[in-house]
Design a protein around this motif. Sequence first.
Motif, mmCIF file in Angstrom:
data_model
loop_
_atom_site.group_PDB
_atom_site.id
_atom_site.type_symbol
_atom_site.label_atom_id
_atom_site.label_comp_id
_atom_site.label_asym_id
_atom_site.label_seq_id
_atom_site.Cartn_x
_atom_site.Cartn_y
_atom_site.Cartn_z
ATOM 1 N N LYS A 20 0.840 -1.210 0.000
ATOM 2 C CA LYS A 20 0.000 0.000 0.000
ATOM 3 C C LYS A 20 0.869 1.252 0.000
ATOM 4 N N THR A 21 1.888 1.273 0.843
ATOM 5 C CA THR A 21 2.775 2.423 0.955
ATOM 6 C C THR A 21 3.474 2.703 -0.372
ATOM 7 N N ALA A 22 3.869 1.626 -1.068
ATOM 8 C CA ALA A 22 4.531 1.791 -2.360
ATOM 9 C C ALA A 22 3.571 2.313 -3.419
ATOM 10 N N GLY A 23 2.320 1.917 -3.346
ATOM 11 C CA GLY A 23 1.369 2.278 -4.384
ATOM 12 C C GLY A 23 0.794 3.670 -4.276
ATOM 13 N N ILE A 24 0.622 4.169 -3.049
ATOM 14 C CA ILE A 24 -0.078 5.442 -2.855
ATOM 15 C C ILE A 24 0.572 6.604 -3.606
ATOM 16 N N PRO A 25 1.901 6.773 -3.590
ATOM 17 C CA PRO A 25 2.472 7.931 -4.306
ATOM 18 C C PRO A 25 2.216 7.916 -5.810
ATOM 19 N N ASP A 44 7.554 -4.070 -12.052
ATOM 20 C CA ASP A 44 7.402 -5.473 -11.672
ATOM 21 C C ASP A 44 6.820 -5.616 -10.276
ATOM 22 N N TRP A 45 6.985 -4.598 -9.437
ATOM 23 C CA TRP A 45 6.626 -4.663 -8.017
ATOM 24 C C TRP A 45 6.015 -3.340 -7.595
ATOM 25 N N PRO A 46 5.005 -3.355 -6.680
ATOM 26 C CA PRO A 46 4.455 -4.534 -6.000
ATOM 27 C C PRO A 46 3.431 -5.309 -6.824
ATOM 28 N N ASN A 47 2.521 -4.629 -7.510
ATOM 29 C CA ASN A 47 1.565 -5.259 -8.432
ATOM 30 C C ASN A 47 0.963 -6.551 -7.875
ATOM 31 N N ARG A 48 0.271 -6.369 -6.765
ATOM 32 C CA ARG A 48 -0.391 -7.464 -6.062
ATOM 33 C C ARG A 48 -1.875 -7.167 -5.896
ATOM 34 N N MET A 72 -0.094 -9.577 -12.963
ATOM 35 C CA MET A 72 -0.465 -9.352 -11.571
ATOM 36 C C MET A 72 -0.239 -10.629 -10.792
ATOM 37 N N THR A 73 0.094 -10.485 -9.522
ATOM 38 C CA THR A 73 0.252 -11.624 -8.632
ATOM 39 C C THR A 73 -0.833 -11.574 -7.565
ATOM 40 N N ILE A 74 -1.481 -12.710 -7.355
ATOM 41 C CA ILE A 74 -2.453 -12.836 -6.271
ATOM 42 C C ILE A 74 -1.867 -13.762 -5.213
ATOM 43 N N PRO A 75 -1.481 -13.222 -4.050
ATOM 44 C CA PRO A 75 -0.987 -14.082 -2.976
ATOM 45 C C PRO A 75 -2.156 -14.689 -2.205
ATOM 46 N N ARG A 141 12.416 -6.432 -10.923
ATOM 47 C CA ARG A 141 12.868 -5.089 -10.610
ATOM 48 C C ARG A 141 12.002 -4.410 -9.540
ATOM 49 N N ILE A 142 12.662 -3.641 -8.685
ATOM 50 C CA ILE A 142 12.016 -2.561 -7.946
ATOM 51 C C ILE A 142 12.736 -1.309 -8.410
ATOM 52 N N SER A 143 12.044 -0.475 -9.136
ATOM 53 C CA SER A 143 12.708 0.613 -9.834
ATOM 54 C C SER A 143 13.192 1.687 -8.877
ATOM 55 N N ALA A 144 14.229 2.410 -9.318
ATOM 56 C CA ALA A 144 14.722 3.538 -8.541
ATOM 57 C C ALA A 144 13.627 4.584 -8.348
#
Length: 244
Positions: A20-25, A44-48, A72-75, A141-144
């Motif tokens: 969530k924290t990664a996606g909000i911005p 590539d990430w997070p995309n969950r 997309m990945t579904i955990p 990847r987790i991009s810069a």
Amino acid sequence: MKQPFDIIGTNLDNLTSLWKTAGIPFNAYVETPAFNYCRIEDADWPNRLWFKEDVTPEALNAALEILPAGKMTIPYWDIYNSNADEYIAAKGGVKAFEQAGMSLKLDRPFTGARNLSYVQVTNDAQAEIWAMLYPQSFGYRISAGILKKLYNDVRFYLAYYQDQPIGTAILHCTNGIAGIHGVGVIPDMRKKGFANEIMEFVLNQSIDLNATYATLQASKMGAGIYLKMGFEDQFLIKNYTFLS
């Protein structure tokens, strides 16, 4: 001491909080009554996409109707004793990998080898180095660009050996829980004890931040290291991939 299910809940809360924290911005985080998802374009990430409760056919169908385009990945947290992930497989989900959910009570510092030095990523040049190293360890990847949005919310670390960057780690603290992610060492520097050393560093950082437990989700390759350090293997995550 908390009961195992409480530990599992805090582990999953920390993990989903990181996504969530990664996606909000990026305006990439979406909540619905049955599930939430994060989809960052060209990443590539997070995309969950993850469910708030056990998977039901109705919730899965609703998710598939709005599943964002692209990979997309579904955990699936295997904590319900229901085998409900069979619904995901029946709809075309392919199990891509599994992880072990683990936790450790932080009641002592770690005093192992000290061959590495560490830098917390706080500027764009460091973010570029981190993003270059990470896929060498993990294959995605987790991009810069993602790191650059998260300096104030998530701790990203670079590990150096003789002034050369060789490893990465992520520390995400929520409510006294230290979620440890992305601990990796580039292939040329493996089998030297460096992964264990990076883990001890991050655990000591967690103690300094007053965390009471550390949680993580281990690959098969990494699980043995964590068990030797005292982590408990508590549940399984089955990760399914959809190409839409």
